[in-house]
Scaffold this motif. Structure first.
Motif, short mmCIF file in Angstrom:
data_model
loop_
_atom_site.label_atom_id
_atom_site.label_comp_id
_atom_site.label_asym_id
_atom_site.label_seq_id
_atom_site.Cartn_x
_atom_site.Cartn_y
_atom_site.Cartn_z
N VAL A 285 2.16 -2.49 -14.45
CA VAL A 285 3.12 -3.26 -15.63
C VAL A 285 2.45 -4.70 -15.44
O VAL A 285 1.97 -5.29 -16.39
N CYS A 286 2.18 -5.32 -14.27
CA CYS A 286 1.60 -6.64 -14.09
C CYS A 286 0.30 -6.70 -14.60
O CYS A 286 -0.21 -7.57 -15.15
N ASP A 287 -0.49 -5.39 -14.38
CA ASP A 287 -1.93 -5.45 -15.01
C ASP A 287 -1.80 -5.60 -16.41
O ASP A 287 -2.56 -6.21 -16.97
N ILE B 1 6.97 3.63 -7.13
CA ILE B 1 7.59 2.27 -7.89
C ILE B 1 6.65 0.98 -7.41
O ILE B 1 6.28 0.44 -8.39
N SER B 2 6.59 1.10 -5.99
CA SER B 2 5.80 0.11 -5.68
C SER B 2 3.99 -0.02 -6.00
O SER B 2 3.62 -0.84 -5.94
N SER B 3 3.64 1.25 -6.28
CA SER B 3 2.21 1.53 -6.39
C SER B 3 1.88 1.74 -8.01
O SER B 3 0.72 1.38 -8.26
N SER B 4 2.69 2.29 -8.70
CA SER B 4 2.17 2.88 -10.09
C SER B 4 3.27 2.25 -11.17
O SER B 4 2.95 2.24 -12.30
N PHE C 226 1.34 -5.41 -4.72
CA PHE C 226 1.82 -4.20 -4.62
C PHE C 226 0.74 -3.11 -4.71
O PHE C 226 1.00 -1.98 -4.19
N HIS C 227 -0.43 -3.39 -4.96
CA HIS C 227 -1.68 -2.58 -5.26
C HIS C 227 -1.88 -1.87 -3.91
O HIS C 227 -2.45 -0.81 -3.82
N TYR C 228 -1.62 -2.79 -2.79
CA TYR C 228 -1.85 -1.84 -1.52
C TYR C 228 -0.77 -1.83 -0.57
O TYR C 228 -0.71 -1.29 0.59
N LEU C 229 0.46 -2.39 -1.12
CA LEU C 229 1.57 -2.52 -0.14
C LEU C 229 2.19 -1.07 -0.44
O LEU C 229 2.62 -0.61 0.60
N GLY C 230 2.23 -0.62 -1.59
CA GLY C 230 2.58 0.88 -1.56
C GLY C 230 1.86 1.84 -0.71
O GLY C 230 2.39 2.72 -0.27
N PRO C 231 0.33 1.91 -1.10
CA PRO C 231 -0.41 2.57 -0.17
C PRO C 231 -0.29 2.67 1.10
O PRO C 231 -0.53 3.58 1.83
N SER C 232 -0.19 1.31 1.65
CA SER C 232 0.18 1.36 3.13
C SER C 232 1.38 1.86 3.79
O SER C 232 1.44 2.50 4.62
#
Length: 306
Positions: free
Chosen positions: A237-239, A229-232, A38-44
């Motif tokens: 939370v996983c982090d 939601i997908s980036s932050s 999700f770290h880069y899915l959201g930014p994409s």
């Protein structure tokens, strides 16, 4: 790959460490895997949103929507009233400025390039904990993979690289602060939620003027909320769940997966096709992460925050 702390007697003993059988049954690396995707899915998706909203506006929408989710879910203002407020304020400020720099960078440079630059300061964090020959070899393989992925291509807009390197420095700061919070607070997620409230206030003067038009555009507003939601929410939370169970150096090494993840996401979402060299770089990164072994640490946390 052995990233767990071992049996119950070897787990990290800290306020943010494993509680109950549920979290203990889930490998620490699996939380990071969720974060990496999700770290880069959201930014994409944010790149696609730039046609409607400016980069700083996207950063604002991302943080505000995440802060709203955390406010409803965790009621984080209770944490802000307790000890550790300086840590939370620093965390929130880093989140705000880091995300602003990140979006200003990917608006000018390919996502994979920004991802690779983001890894560079984290090498030092990983090197600090690579105290065995095996882990040094793992670090060398991961760094080599990132080098191949970047191919030291410093072409593009100079201002984009300025924002990319600023984002990289802030990302290293995020790892240090977020890892400390995961070990300090009874629930690192509550600390994250409080920090996101701080970030929402800090990003207001940066992103409000660009985000304004999105509130009259339901498509842009919905996309901005989705990016938040997908980036932050999901990755951060996983982090916290991962950081509570591994040393900072181990987490920093796993960050080597992010450029590889960005390459895959860039292919699937943005149609940025990787070259054979990129594929080799991804393979080297995966090899490095697979070689790494978490150090067993005594109660108190080794190289982790006290």
């Amino acid at each position: 790959m052995s990233l767990d702390s071992g049996p119950a007697g070897d787990t990290a003993s800290s306020p943010g460490s494993v509680r109950g059988g549920h979290r203990a049954a889930v490998p620490a690396w699996s939380y990071f895997a969720g974060s990496a995707v999700f770290h880069y899915l959201g930014p994409s998706f944010a790149v696609l949103l730039f046609a409607r909203v400016g980069p700083l506006g996207v950063a604002g929408l991302r943080i505000w929507s995440a802060a709203l989710v955390f406010a409803v879910w965790r009621r984080p203002w209770r944490v802000l009233e307790r000890a550790g407020r300086r840590l939370l304020l620093a965390w929130g400020l880093v989140l705000a400025v880091m995300n602003a720099c990140f979006y200003l960078a990917i608006a000018r440079l390919p996502l994979g390039t920004v991802a690779a630059i983001e890894f560079l300061p984290v090498i030092a964090l990983a090197a600090l904990g690579a105290r065995t020959a095996r882990n040094l070899a793992a670090l060398a393989a991961a760094v080599g993979g990132v080098y191949v992925l970047t191919d030291v291509r410093l072409s593009g807009q100079p201002l984009g690289f300025l924002f990319a390197f600023a984002n990289a420095a802030l990302f290293a700061g995020y790892i240090v602060i977020a890892h400390r919070a995961a070990w300090r607070f009874p629930s690192g997620i509550d600390g994250l939620a409080a920090a996101m409230l701080v970030a929402a206030a800090c990003v207001l003067p940066l992103g409000a003027w660009q985000a304004g038009p999105a509130f009259a555009d339901p498509v842009a507003l919905g996309a901005g909320i989705g990016v938040g939601i997908s980036s932050s929410v999901i990755p951060y939370v996983c982090d916290q769940l991962a950081m509570a169970r591994m040393t900072r150096a181990t987490y920093a090494l796993l960050v080597a997966l992010l450029p590889a993840t960005a390459t895959v996401i860039g292919l699937l979402v943005l149609r940025q096709v990787p070259s054979p060299a990129d594929a080799a770089g991804v393979a080297l990164v995966i090899t490095g992460v697979a070689l790494h072994r978490e150090r067993r640490r005594p109660s108190g946390g080794g190289d982790s925050p006290p």
